[in-house]
Design an enzyme around this catalytic site. Structure first.
Site, PDB file in Angstrom:
ATOM      1  N   TYR A  18      -8.024  14.657  41.090  1.00 58.93           N
ATOM      2  CA  TYR A  18      -7.766  16.044  40.684  1.00 58.93           C
ATOM      3  C   TYR A  18      -7.995  16.885  41.933  1.00 58.93           C
ATOM      4  O   TYR A  18      -8.893  17.709  41.996  1.00 58.93           O
ATOM      5  CB  TYR A  18      -8.765  16.371  39.573  1.00 58.93           C
ATOM      6  CG  TYR A  18      -8.621  17.655  38.815  1.00 58.93           C
ATOM      7  CD1 TYR A  18      -7.412  18.065  38.277  1.00 58.93           C
ATOM      8  CD2 TYR A  18      -9.746  18.453  38.593  1.00 58.93           C
ATOM      9  CE1 TYR A  18      -7.315  19.224  37.533  1.00 58.93           C
ATOM     10  CE2 TYR A  18      -9.666  19.620  37.849  1.00 58.93           C
ATOM     11  CZ  TYR A  18      -8.448  20.007  37.322  1.00 58.93           C
ATOM     12  OH  TYR A  18      -8.359  21.152  36.576  1.00 58.93           O
ATOM     13  N   ASP A  44       2.344  11.169  36.704  1.00 63.42           N
ATOM     14  CA  ASP A  44       1.265  10.950  35.736  1.00 63.42           C
ATOM     15  C   ASP A  44       1.621  11.699  34.450  1.00 63.42           C
ATOM     16  O   ASP A  44       1.178  12.812  34.207  1.00 63.42           O
ATOM     17  CB  ASP A  44      -0.056  11.457  36.319  1.00 63.42           C
ATOM     18  CG  ASP A  44      -1.205  11.342  35.338  1.00 63.42           C
ATOM     19  OD1 ASP A  44      -1.198  10.409  34.517  1.00 63.42           O
ATOM     20  OD2 ASP A  44      -2.104  12.200  35.377  1.00 63.42           O
ATOM     21  N   HIS A  93      -3.948  23.564  41.748  1.00 60.78           N
ATOM     22  CA  HIS A  93      -3.774  23.028  40.398  1.00 60.78           C
ATOM     23  C   HIS A  93      -5.050  23.184  39.578  1.00 60.78           C
ATOM     24  O   HIS A  93      -5.007  23.607  38.410  1.00 60.78           O
ATOM     25  CB  HIS A  93      -3.375  21.548  40.451  1.00 60.78           C
ATOM     26  CG  HIS A  93      -3.319  20.897  39.110  1.00 60.78           C
ATOM     27  ND1 HIS A  93      -2.392  21.223  38.156  1.00 60.78           N
ATOM     28  CD2 HIS A  93      -4.112  19.935  38.551  1.00 60.78           C
ATOM     29  CE1 HIS A  93      -2.588  20.500  37.061  1.00 60.78           C
ATOM     30  NE2 HIS A  93      -3.629  19.712  37.281  1.00 60.78           N
ATOM     31  N   GLU A 137       3.439  15.222  35.901  1.00 59.64           N
ATOM     32  CA  GLU A 137       2.564  15.637  36.986  1.00 59.64           C
ATOM     33  C   GLU A 137       3.063  14.988  38.270  1.00 59.64           C
ATOM     34  O   GLU A 137       3.147  13.759  38.356  1.00 59.64           O
ATOM     35  CB  GLU A 137       1.102  15.247  36.732  1.00 59.64           C
ATOM     36  CG  GLU A 137       0.457  16.036  35.605  1.00 59.64           C
ATOM     37  CD  GLU A 137      -1.047  15.820  35.524  1.00 59.64           C
ATOM     38  OE1 GLU A 137      -1.593  15.102  36.385  1.00 59.64           O
ATOM     39  OE2 GLU A 137      -1.676  16.365  34.608  1.00 59.64           O
ATOM     40  N   THR A 146       2.346   5.689  33.220  1.00 61.23           N
ATOM     41  CA  THR A 146       2.275   6.283  34.552  1.00 61.23           C
ATOM     42  C   THR A 146       3.387   5.647  35.372  1.00 61.23           C
ATOM     43  O   THR A 146       3.431   4.417  35.499  1.00 61.23           O
ATOM     44  CB  THR A 146       0.922   6.016  35.226  1.00 61.23           C
ATOM     45  OG1 THR A 146      -0.133   6.526  34.407  1.00 61.23           O
ATOM     46  CG2 THR A 146       0.866   6.663  36.596  1.00 61.23           C
ATOM     47  N   GLU A 170       2.641  13.625  41.761  1.00 56.22           N
ATOM     48  CA  GLU A 170       1.496  13.112  42.504  1.00 56.22           C
ATOM     49  C   GLU A 170       1.938  12.142  43.598  1.00 56.22           C
ATOM     50  O   GLU A 170       3.058  11.620  43.586  1.00 56.22           O
ATOM     51  CB  GLU A 170       0.520  12.403  41.560  1.00 56.22           C
ATOM     52  CG  GLU A 170       0.077  13.264  40.385  1.00 56.22           C
ATOM     53  CD  GLU A 170      -1.120  12.696  39.634  1.00 56.22           C
ATOM     54  OE1 GLU A 170      -1.762  11.756  40.162  1.00 56.22           O
ATOM     55  OE2 GLU A 170      -1.411  13.188  38.533  1.00 56.22           O
ATOM     56  N   ASP A 203      -7.093   8.115  38.885  1.00 57.50           N
ATOM     57  CA  ASP A 203      -6.363   9.349  39.154  1.00 57.50           C
ATOM     58  C   ASP A 203      -7.351  10.456  39.496  1.00 57.50           C
ATOM     59  O   ASP A 203      -8.348  10.648  38.784  1.00 57.50           O
ATOM     60  CB  ASP A 203      -5.542   9.735  37.923  1.00 57.50           C
ATOM     61  CG  ASP A 203      -4.511  10.806  38.230  1.00 57.50           C
ATOM     62  OD1 ASP A 203      -4.091  10.906  39.389  1.00 57.50           O
ATOM     63  OD2 ASP A 203      -4.122  11.532  37.301  1.00 57.50           O
ATOM     64  N   GLN A 255      -4.429  15.324  25.056  1.00 58.02           N
ATOM     65  CA  GLN A 255      -5.442  15.380  26.116  1.00 58.02           C
ATOM     66  C   GLN A 255      -6.483  16.467  25.850  1.00 58.02           C
ATOM     67  O   GLN A 255      -7.693  16.242  26.005  1.00 58.02           O
ATOM     68  CB  GLN A 255      -4.755  15.626  27.457  1.00 58.02           C
ATOM     69  CG  GLN A 255      -5.698  15.729  28.641  1.00 58.02           C
ATOM     70  CD  GLN A 255      -4.965  16.105  29.928  1.00 58.02           C
ATOM     71  OE1 GLN A 255      -3.743  16.216  29.957  1.00 58.02           O
ATOM     72  NE2 GLN A 255      -5.720  16.298  30.992  1.00 58.02           N
ATOM     73  N   ARG A 309      -9.930  28.398  30.762  1.00 57.62           N
ATOM     74  CA  ARG A 309     -11.180  29.156  30.770  1.00 57.62           C
ATOM     75  C   ARG A 309     -10.911  30.557  31.313  1.00 57.62           C
ATOM     76  O   ARG A 309     -11.418  30.943  32.375  1.00 57.62           O
ATOM     77  CB  ARG A 309     -12.241  28.451  31.632  1.00 57.62           C
ATOM     78  CG  ARG A 309     -12.646  27.072  31.127  1.00 57.62           C
ATOM     79  CD  ARG A 309     -13.759  26.476  32.004  1.00 57.62           C
ATOM     80  NE  ARG A 309     -13.349  26.322  33.392  1.00 57.62           N
ATOM     81  CZ  ARG A 309     -12.668  25.282  33.873  1.00 57.62           C
ATOM     82  NH1 ARG A 309     -12.334  24.296  33.063  1.00 57.62           N
ATOM     83  NH2 ARG A 309     -12.344  25.215  35.157  1.00 57.62           N
ATOM     84  N   ARG A 312      -0.324  16.967  26.760  1.00 57.67           N
ATOM     85  CA  ARG A 312      -1.347  17.998  26.925  1.00 57.67           C
ATOM     86  C   ARG A 312      -2.113  18.287  25.632  1.00 57.67           C
ATOM     87  O   ARG A 312      -3.307  18.597  25.676  1.00 57.67           O
ATOM     88  CB  ARG A 312      -0.708  19.288  27.435  1.00 57.67           C
ATOM     89  CG  ARG A 312      -0.022  19.170  28.777  1.00 57.67           C
ATOM     90  CD  ARG A 312      -0.989  18.767  29.870  1.00 57.67           C
ATOM     91  NE  ARG A 312      -0.349  18.815  31.182  1.00 57.67           N
ATOM     92  CZ  ARG A 312      -0.912  18.415  32.300  1.00 57.67           C
ATOM     93  NH1 ARG A 312      -2.141  17.912  32.274  1.00 57.67           N
ATOM     94  NH2 ARG A 312      -0.281  18.485  33.451  1.00 57.67           N
ATOM     95  N   THR A 368      -2.303  16.106  40.343  1.00 59.55           N
ATOM     96  CA  THR A 368      -1.148  16.990  40.465  1.00 59.55           C
ATOM     97  C   THR A 368      -1.155  17.751  41.786  1.00 59.55           C
ATOM     98  O   THR A 368      -2.164  18.329  42.182  1.00 59.55           O
ATOM     99  CB  THR A 368      -1.138  18.003  39.305  1.00 59.55           C
ATOM    100  OG1 THR A 368      -1.149  17.294  38.073  1.00 59.55           O
ATOM    101  CG2 THR A 368       0.099  18.877  39.362  1.00 59.55           C
ATOM    102  N   LYS A 377      -3.099  10.303  28.520  1.00 60.31           N
ATOM    103  CA  LYS A 377      -2.612   9.848  29.826  1.00 60.31           C
ATOM    104  C   LYS A 377      -2.174   8.383  29.824  1.00 60.31           C
ATOM    105  O   LYS A 377      -1.310   7.982  30.602  1.00 60.31           O
ATOM    106  CB  LYS A 377      -3.728  10.000  30.869  1.00 60.31           C
ATOM    107  CG  LYS A 377      -4.194  11.430  31.101  1.00 60.31           C
ATOM    108  CD  LYS A 377      -3.289  12.161  32.048  1.00 60.31           C
ATOM    109  CE  LYS A 377      -3.928  13.440  32.555  1.00 60.31           C
ATOM    110  NZ  LYS A 377      -3.087  14.127  33.546  1.00 60.31           N
ATOM    111  N   GLU A 403       1.492  24.364  34.324  1.00 59.39           N
ATOM    112  CA  GLU A 403       1.380  25.525  35.202  1.00 59.39           C
ATOM    113  C   GLU A 403       2.656  26.356  35.217  1.00 59.39           C
ATOM    114  O   GLU A 403       2.608  27.588  35.118  1.00 59.39           O
ATOM    115  CB  GLU A 403       1.049  25.066  36.623  1.00 59.39           C
ATOM    116  CG  GLU A 403      -0.265  24.319  36.740  1.00 59.39           C
ATOM    117  CD  GLU A 403      -0.340  23.532  38.032  1.00 59.39           C
ATOM    118  OE1 GLU A 403      -0.829  24.101  39.019  1.00 59.39           O
ATOM    119  OE2 GLU A 403       0.113  22.367  38.054  1.00 59.39           O
TER     120      GLU A 403
END
Length: 396
Positions: free
Chosen positions: A115, A217, A120, A183, A241, A185, A113, A224, A129, A221, A328, A237, A342
């Site tokens: 990113y 996916d 995203h 997610e 899936t 995808e 998978d 994770q 962050r 959270r 995502t 994860k 999100e």
């Protein structure tokens, strides 16, 4: 069986689509089929009747032998199918879609998978962050990804049990995930394998990748977040899936090819040369029948061709049935974000559904459905198969 095959020229699963899958009828054996309108064509029976040179590739329950045969076989079979369907197809070889059970269309060998959405990755960076840079220094230099668990890839329609695990809230806790997410995808299925040590160039993408699926996916959270530092996702994860039951051949997406977004950081030579490798796929996500997002795949920063080139640049081999997913899909607008992480901004801003209920993350009983379309010939859209799953309570 049915008496008449009547599929409109503008049907999203018409002659321009023809995705492959695995089906059974009344508990009988699994067969390879092709979706045509609201029917499933028994490809193995047709291949035997017409004495196709590739008939033996459809003798089993999954697409792997056919996918391994390569682009010439894919093109020949697709042309034969289109010609036969455009003539006067025998209704005895069709079963209404409502009368079949659909199964995982491929035997998944490995699962990776990525990113690849800048929006995203930027959203996630701002959430986790808030006082730092949204994107980490490596993000625009390489397609970031992780190796997933092939054994828990399930076909659309399979229920998903809420995972249990370890997380911090605020103390270290064990129990059912409280932040279960989807997610949205797009996945790519490998047909032609490679030997260890070989690399797949961006330009050789279509020599190895057979087709496209939709992928959910599922992500816990809280699990994770606690496990990811310093290595990456594992239990958050690996519990499930989901992928669509129909694999749309790459050839069906010729009219959906677009240039990827402009890149402000030069890529290394092995990632260059994908000027028309983007795909204009419009995804829609619903929870309980209520639309919560419409992510546009054309906005993805890293293309699938670049992902495959990066996946193999170290000499890692490909196997028939390998599945790699985009990560995502999120567009620039809030209603285009492809996860509840999100959409609710990590639980801060609840999402309101049509019945007035709100969600920060998924509740038990929620059914998540993803569908997608892409431009086809003459402006007629073609459809990808849906990916559907319902959340079941944790086993505690």
């Amino acid at each position: 069986m049915t008496d008449v095959i009547d599929v409109a020229a503008d049907h999203p699963f018409g002659l321009s689509a023809l995705p492959y899958g695995s089906f059974s009828v009344g508990g009988g054996p699994r067969r390879v089929g092709v979706r045509f309108g609201g029917y499933v064509l028994d490809v193995a029976a047709l291949a035997d009747r017409l004495r196709w040179a590739h008939a033996d590739l459809f003798a089993g329950p999954v697409l792997n032998p056919f996918m391994a045969a390569g682009p010439d076989a894919w093109a020949t079979v697709r042309a034969d199918l289109r010609g036969w369907l455009a003539a006067d197809p025998d209704p005895d070889l069709f079963t209404p879609l409502a009368d079949v059970a659909l199964h995982l269309p491929v035997e998944v060998a490995d699962y990776v998978d990525f990113y690849a959405s800048e929006q995203h990755a930027t959203n996630a960076g701002r959430i986790f962050r808030p006082s730092g840079e949204a994107l980490l220094p490596n993000w625009k230099h390489l397609p970031v990804g992780y190796h997933g668990r092939a054994g828990t890839v399930v076909v659309s329609g399979t229920d998903v049990t809420r995972p249990v695990g370890q997380f911090r809230d605020p103390e270290v806790t064990f129990g059912p995930s409280r932040r279960l997410d989807f997610e949205a995808e797009v996945g790519f299925v490998v047909g032609v394998p490679t030997a260890m040590g070989d690399r797949v160039a961006v330009a050789d993408f279509e020599r190895h990748v057979f087709g496209v699926v939709l992928v959910n996916d599922w992500s816990a959270r809280d699990i994770q977040a606690w496990e990811t530092v310093p290595l990456g996702p594992l239990l958050g994860k690996s519990f499930a899936t989901s992928m669509s039951a129909w694999v749309l051949p790459l050839a069906a997406l010729d009219h959906a090819r677009v240039a990827p977004p402009a890149r402000d950081v030069p890529v290394l030579p092995y990632l260059a040369g994908d000027d028309r490798a983007g795909l204009d796929i419009a995804i829609e996500v619903t929870i309980g029948g209520h639309v919560v997002s419409r992510p546009p795949f054309a906005t993805m920063y890293w293309t699938a061709a670049q992902q495959l080139a990066h996946l193999t640049v170290n000499g890692a081999s490909l196997r028939t049935g390998d599945l790699f997913a985009s990560g995502t899909v999120s567009g620039p607008d809030r209603d285009q974000w492809g996860s509840l992480l999100e959409l609710s901004w990590n639980g801060r801003d609840p999402v309101t559904l049509a019945d007035g209920a709100t969600r920060t993350f998924l509740a038990d009983g929620d059914e998540v459905v993803m569908t997608a379309t892409a431009p086809g010939p003459g402006g007629v859209p073609i459809a990808l198969g849906e990916v559907r799953g319902t959340v079941r309570p944790a086993q505690v």
